[in-house]
Design an enzyme around this catalytic site. Sequence first.
Site, PDB file in Angstrom:
ATOM      1  N   HIS A   1     -12.771   2.909   0.064  1.00  0.00           N
ATOM      2  CA  HIS A   1     -12.769   1.807   1.055  1.00  0.00           C
ATOM      3  C   HIS A   1     -13.444   0.570   0.456  1.00  0.00           C
ATOM      4  O   HIS A   1     -13.961  -0.281   1.185  1.00  0.00           O
ATOM      5  CB  HIS A   1     -13.551   2.156   2.346  1.00  0.00           C
ATOM      6  CG  HIS A   1     -12.983   3.277   3.152  1.00  0.00           C
ATOM      7  ND1 HIS A   1     -13.771   4.253   3.732  1.00  0.00           N
ATOM      8  CD2 HIS A   1     -11.714   3.571   3.510  1.00  0.00           C
ATOM      9  CE1 HIS A   1     -13.014   5.096   4.403  1.00  0.00           C
ATOM     10  NE2 HIS A   1     -11.752   4.716   4.281  1.00  0.00           N
TER      11      HIS A   1
ATOM     12  N   GLU B   1      -8.395  -5.647   4.654  1.00  0.00           N
ATOM     13  CA  GLU B   1      -8.209  -5.285   3.247  1.00  0.00           C
ATOM     14  C   GLU B   1      -7.015  -6.025   2.642  1.00  0.00           C
ATOM     15  O   GLU B   1      -7.044  -6.422   1.485  1.00  0.00           O
ATOM     16  CB  GLU B   1      -7.996  -3.772   3.132  1.00  0.00           C
ATOM     17  CG  GLU B   1      -9.264  -2.986   3.420  1.00  0.00           C
ATOM     18  CD  GLU B   1      -9.007  -1.537   3.776  1.00  0.00           C
ATOM     19  OE1 GLU B   1      -8.614  -1.272   4.931  1.00  0.00           O
ATOM     20  OE2 GLU B   1      -9.195  -0.677   2.913  1.00  0.00           O
TER      21      GLU B   1
ATOM     22  N   ARG C   1      -2.560  -2.029  -3.438  1.00  0.00           N
ATOM     23  CA  ARG C   1      -3.770  -1.246  -3.233  1.00  0.00           C
ATOM     24  C   ARG C   1      -3.651  -0.006  -4.112  1.00  0.00           C
ATOM     25  O   ARG C   1      -2.661   0.718  -4.032  1.00  0.00           O
ATOM     26  CB  ARG C   1      -3.875  -0.844  -1.768  1.00  0.00           C
ATOM     27  CG  ARG C   1      -5.086  -0.014  -1.504  1.00  0.00           C
ATOM     28  CD  ARG C   1      -5.199   0.354  -0.052  1.00  0.00           C
ATOM     29  NE  ARG C   1      -6.452   1.055   0.167  1.00  0.00           N
ATOM     30  CZ  ARG C   1      -6.791   1.602   1.313  1.00  0.00           C
ATOM     31  NH1 ARG C   1      -5.987   1.533   2.342  1.00  0.00           N
ATOM     32  NH2 ARG C   1      -7.939   2.223   1.435  1.00  0.00           N
TER      33      ARG C   1
ATOM     34  N   ASN D   1       0.876  -1.176   0.000  1.00  0.00           N
ATOM     35  CA  ASN D   1       0.000   0.000   0.000  1.00  0.00           C
ATOM     36  C   ASN D   1       0.910   1.221   0.000  1.00  0.00           C
ATOM     37  O   ASN D   1       1.432   1.619   1.049  1.00  0.00           O
ATOM     38  CB  ASN D   1      -0.892  -0.044   1.251  1.00  0.00           C
ATOM     39  CG  ASN D   1      -1.886   1.094   1.302  1.00  0.00           C
ATOM     40  OD1 ASN D   1      -1.863   1.999   0.451  1.00  0.00           O
ATOM     41  ND2 ASN D   1      -2.755   1.082   2.285  1.00  0.00           N
TER      42      ASN D   1
ATOM     43  N   ARG E   1     -11.768  15.358   7.985  1.00  0.00           N
ATOM     44  CA  ARG E   1     -12.512  15.765   6.775  1.00  0.00           C
ATOM     45  C   ARG E   1     -13.925  16.182   7.155  1.00  0.00           C
ATOM     46  O   ARG E   1     -14.559  15.546   8.006  1.00  0.00           O
ATOM     47  CB  ARG E   1     -12.593  14.601   5.777  1.00  0.00           C
ATOM     48  CG  ARG E   1     -11.277  14.263   5.159  1.00  0.00           C
ATOM     49  CD  ARG E   1     -11.424  13.086   4.191  1.00  0.00           C
ATOM     50  NE  ARG E   1     -10.230  12.279   4.240  1.00  0.00           N
ATOM     51  CZ  ARG E   1     -10.202  10.971   4.055  1.00  0.00           C
ATOM     52  NH1 ARG E   1     -11.306  10.313   3.774  1.00  0.00           N
ATOM     53  NH2 ARG E   1      -9.070  10.312   4.124  1.00  0.00           N
TER      54      ARG E   1
END
Length: 399
Positions: A180, A385, A91, A7, A241
Amino acid sequence: MKILVINAGSSSLKYQLMDPTSGEVFAKGLCERIYIDGKLTHKVPATGLKVERDIPMPTHSEAIEAVLSILVDPEYGVLKSTDEIDAIGHRVLHGGDKFVESCIIDEACKQAIRDCIPLGPLHNPANLMGIEACEKVMPGKPQVAVFDTAFHMTMPPKAYRYAIPTKYYEEDHLRRYGFHGTSHRYVSKRAIELMGKPASELKIVVCHLGNGSSLSAVADGKCQDTSMGLSPLAGVPMATRAGDIDTCVAQFIMNKYNMTADECLTMLNKKSGVLALSNGVSSDFRDLEAGANKGDEACQLALDKFCYEVRKYIGAYAAALGGLDCLVFTAGVGENGCTNRAAICEGLEFLGVKLDPERNKVRGEEALISADDSRVKVWVIPTNEELMIAQDTAALCGK
Ligand code: AMP
């Protein structure tokens, strides 16, 4: 079988060497401060070994070299040779509307990832650098790209189109993509197994609540809607965020404070969310809970706002799906935040959601947390993941 999962971020690179069948993690770690100086943290879960080393990493290539070198290190490694790595899974943030599933990395795939840079300007270049660094350091090793957006590509147009002139969709590909996706796919697949019913009979809402948070509405095992949009800024408020806001707020701030669009977006991405609502106390939900417990009203407001918006999305998605059979919590806050889960579910009794307070004490473990008489089954399912990436990589490489 051994799959290396990568990743790659702009100045960091996470890795896991794992068995896609058993899920066993042989080694994992993190390269940080790439382009600055370089630091490697390497862990071997089976022995509890942890090594930290300062290693110069002027580019991602040196970071990958450092990872391979520690993986075969006689003292700290878990491999005799890098030949034991069967394939590499990456990823990749943004697959645009080109990728509905994972794919073997070849020139066309790399070009498509490059074409999506305008949609994922921070992450896609870093993901490409990770891919190219692996090509350089391990030429010929099969590589697979697993896209954060792919699971959401089954959304119907009424969910993914924005109500703005069509040319922005047709010419510029501006639409809801969602993120996601690998987590939503893993968790919804596991929920279907746990529910013991055919996917076609299940309406599921997945709440991935962590530093970044998103919800998805899943029917027949496929994503029908999701809360993030063209970018990961949309949806519920997150650590830093803002989540959904009226665009005119941005216009007002830019005009009054003489900010550029990029500056305003940085504020909305990095200085907003629960961090802003808590008046800067923290972006970490544990700190907010501690603050609220001591009577800090801003921390309490941050938590209330977060849980309220998540609850609203659950209600909206139950309406969009025409019912709800299963509600799933995952990621840092979803897996560990018992108080947050209880606050989110409070008031959802009318939908058939009833938590069992004892069961809801679970942290970080797969568990049913709804009461026996709850019509909607509520689960905590830890996300994985990396395992999903490793499994896709093994399947595509015929391993
Ligand atoms: P993630 O991005 O999935 O790693 O999630 C990180 C978030 O999970 C942070 O805000 C943590 O505060 C939150 N988290 C971790 N443990 C807990 C906990 N026990 N209670 C509430 N939030 C938690």
